[in-house]
Design a protein around this motif. Structure first.
Motif, PDB file in Angstrom:
ATOM      1  N   ASN A  31       1.047  -0.053  -0.952  1.00 50.53           N
ATOM      2  CA  ASN A  31       1.543  -1.325  -1.013  1.00 50.53           C
ATOM      3  C   ASN A  31       1.009  -1.895  -2.227  1.00 50.53           C
ATOM      4  OD1 ASN A  31       1.892  -4.143  -0.582  1.00 50.53           O
ATOM      5  ND2 ASN A  31       0.329  -4.604   0.628  1.00 50.53           N
ATOM      6  N   LYS A  33       2.091  -4.552  -3.822  1.00 50.77           N
ATOM      7  CA  LYS A  33       1.877  -6.052  -3.925  1.00 50.77           C
ATOM      8  C   LYS A  33       2.691  -6.408  -5.163  1.00 50.77           C
ATOM      9  CE  LYS A  33      -2.507  -5.519  -1.332  1.00 50.77           C
ATOM     10  NZ  LYS A  33      -3.613  -6.020  -1.040  1.00 50.77           N
ATOM     11  N   HIS A 120       1.275  -8.815   6.770  1.00 50.51           N
ATOM     12  CA  HIS A 120       0.008  -8.512   6.060  1.00 50.51           C
ATOM     13  C   HIS A 120      -0.839  -9.713   6.123  1.00 50.51           C
ATOM     14  CE1 HIS A 120      -2.337  -7.684   2.703  1.00 50.51           C
ATOM     15  NE2 HIS A 120      -2.087  -6.482   2.869  1.00 50.51           N
ATOM     16  N   GLU A 190      -5.870  -3.585   9.395  1.00 50.20           N
ATOM     17  CA  GLU A 190      -6.681  -4.001   8.264  1.00 50.20           C
ATOM     18  C   GLU A 190      -7.462  -5.140   8.413  1.00 50.20           C
ATOM     19  OE1 GLU A 190      -3.948  -2.820   4.611  1.00 50.20           O
ATOM     20  OE2 GLU A 190      -3.293  -4.600   5.331  1.00 50.20           O
ATOM     21  N   ILE A 195     -10.160  -5.982   2.732  1.00 50.64           N
ATOM     22  CA  ILE A 195      -8.914  -5.925   1.783  1.00 50.64           C
ATOM     23  C   ILE A 195      -9.171  -6.343   0.360  1.00 50.64           C
ATOM     24  CG2 ILE A 195      -6.526  -6.505   1.171  1.00 50.64           C
ATOM     25  CD1 ILE A 195      -6.138  -6.605   4.319  1.00 50.64           C
ATOM     26  N   GLY A 196      -9.074  -5.061  -0.436  1.00 49.61           N
ATOM     27  CA  GLY A 196      -9.218  -5.510  -1.815  1.00 49.61           C
ATOM     28  C   GLY A 196     -10.820  -5.979  -2.245  1.00 49.61           C
ATOM     29  N   SER A 234      -9.628  -1.176   1.171  1.00 49.23           N
ATOM     30  CA  SER A 234     -10.213  -0.531   0.464  1.00 49.23           C
ATOM     31  C   SER A 234     -10.365   0.914   0.544  1.00 49.23           C
ATOM     32  CB  SER A 234     -11.723  -1.097   0.042  1.00 49.23           C
ATOM     33  OG  SER A 234     -11.537  -2.281  -0.237  1.00 49.23           O
ATOM     34  N   LEU A 253      -2.945   2.379   4.818  1.00 47.17           N
ATOM     35  CA  LEU A 253      -2.191   1.528   3.904  1.00 47.17           C
ATOM     36  C   LEU A 253      -3.181   1.060   2.767  1.00 47.17           C
ATOM     37  CD1 LEU A 253       0.591  -0.423   3.497  1.00 47.17           C
ATOM     38  CD2 LEU A 253      -0.424  -1.996   5.370  1.00 47.17           C
ATOM     39  N   GLY A 255      -3.878  -0.356  -1.068  1.00 46.92           N
ATOM     40  CA  GLY A 255      -3.304  -1.518  -1.999  1.00 46.92           C
ATOM     41  C   GLY A 255      -3.737  -0.995  -3.407  1.00 46.92           C
ATOM     42  N   GLY A 256      -5.006  -1.389  -3.911  1.00 45.23           N
ATOM     43  CA  GLY A 256      -5.618  -0.999  -5.264  1.00 45.23           C
ATOM     44  C   GLY A 256      -5.365   0.452  -5.485  1.00 45.23           C
TER      45      GLY A 256
HETATM   46  P1  PGA Z   1      -6.615  -2.626  -0.536  1.00 43.80           P
HETATM   47  O1  PGA Z   1      -5.381  -3.197   0.018  1.00 43.80           O
HETATM   48  O2  PGA Z   1      -6.609  -1.062  -0.565  1.00 43.80           O
HETATM   49  O3  PGA Z   1      -6.862  -3.123  -1.867  1.00 43.80           O
HETATM   50  O4  PGA Z   1      -8.095  -2.915   0.137  1.00 43.80           O
HETATM   51  C1  PGA Z   1      -5.043  -2.842   1.336  1.00 43.80           C
HETATM   52  C2  PGA Z   1      -3.896  -3.750   1.789  1.00 43.80           C
HETATM   53  O5  PGA Z   1      -3.854  -4.763   1.553  1.00 43.80           O
HETATM   54  O6  PGA Z   1      -2.572  -3.215   2.416  1.00 43.80           O
END
Ligand code: PGA
Length: 271
Positions: A31, A33, A120, A190, A195-196, A234, A253, A255-256
């Protein structure tokens, strides 16, 4: 006697073979973003394809998906090999017409997207998206032949209050549309607080929630055992192996870590 052992041995081999055939591949979903320029997106796609080519065994157990910002979808697609699917991060709940700023599910399908992430937690929080809205979006995604990745997850306060299953159960009950199947739907669990933030849920917490989600899906959907449930929050190469070892975790899934080819592919090779 040797004959009996031989038959037994062959039966075990055949059983193991069928089990392997049944095993679903993990879905490793990036993702992206709201990050990056056009040239950065193209470079990232090229890096992912190259990393897969350098270690093509990774395709034996993993399917890959990237979800760039809308306007990067077409140029990114030109760089992707067949090994990587394409998705978007949202779609309109409406079919067509005067909805300024929206992108429809049909438009995504038209540019060869196979997936769309819906609900999300960032959209639930910043744009106050409700379960009802997410259900409408998922229904229209399905009608247009897209696989909906429906995100669920509790906040830190809800977990501290012991309400995580209640919250996720309600999100599942209210955001899955009629007609959701194991083929057209993926669930991403999630926890919002992971997240993040660099925090990940413990493997016990992940196991309990994924088991709960599987149970909820079984009550609603045929062949729910084959519906992929992703974990997100994460995920990185250093924690992927232990997360993927948890029952009912069928991918991630990301993100970073999906913004660096070596980390994105490293998550798949780690587990
Ligand atoms: P993250 O994000 O891996 O940066 O924690 C995951 C997401 O928001 O799908």
């Amino acid at each position: 006697m040797a004959y009996v052992f031989f038959i037994l041995f062959m039966l075990i081999r055949v059983h193991a073979w069928f089990k392997k055939e049944e095993m679903m591949k993990r879905l490793i979903a990036g993702n992206w973003k709201m990050n990056g320029t056009m040239s950065a997106a193209i470079k990232l796609a090229q890096g992912i394809v190259e990393a897969i080519q350098n270690d093509s065994k990774v395709l034996e157990n993993n399917d890959f998906l990237v979800c760039p910002p809308f306007h990067h979808i077409v140029p990114v697609q030109a760089e992707l090999s067949m090994a990587v699917s394409l998705g978007a991060q949202d779609c309109s709940p409406y079919e067509v017409g005067a909805y300024t700023g929206d992108v429809s599910a049909a438009m995504l399908k038209d540019v060869n997207c196979d997936y769309v992430i819906l609900g999300h937690s960032e959209r639930r929080e910043y744009y106050v998206e409700s379960n009802d809205l997410i259900r409408q979006k998922a229904a229209i995604a399905h009608e247009n032949g897209l696989i909906a990745i429906i995100c669920v997850g509790e906040t830190e306060a809800q977990r501290e209050a012991g309400e995580e299953q209640e919250v996720v159960g309600k999100q599942l009950a209210e955001s899955l549309p009629e007609g959701a199947t194991a083929q057209n739907t993926v669930i991403a669990y999630e926890p919002v607080w992971a997240i993040g933030t660099g925090k990940t849920a413990t493997t016990d917490d992940i196991a309990a929630m994924h088991d709960f989600i599987r149970g909820q899906l079984k009550a609603k959907i045929d062949n729910a055992d084959t519906l992929r449930i992703l974990y997100g929050g994460s995920v990185k190469p250093s924690n992927a192996a232990e997360i993927f070892a948890v029952d009912n975790v069928n991918g991630a899934l990301i993100g970073g870590a999906s913004l660096k080819p070596e980390d994105f592919i490293g998550i798949a090779t780690a587990g």
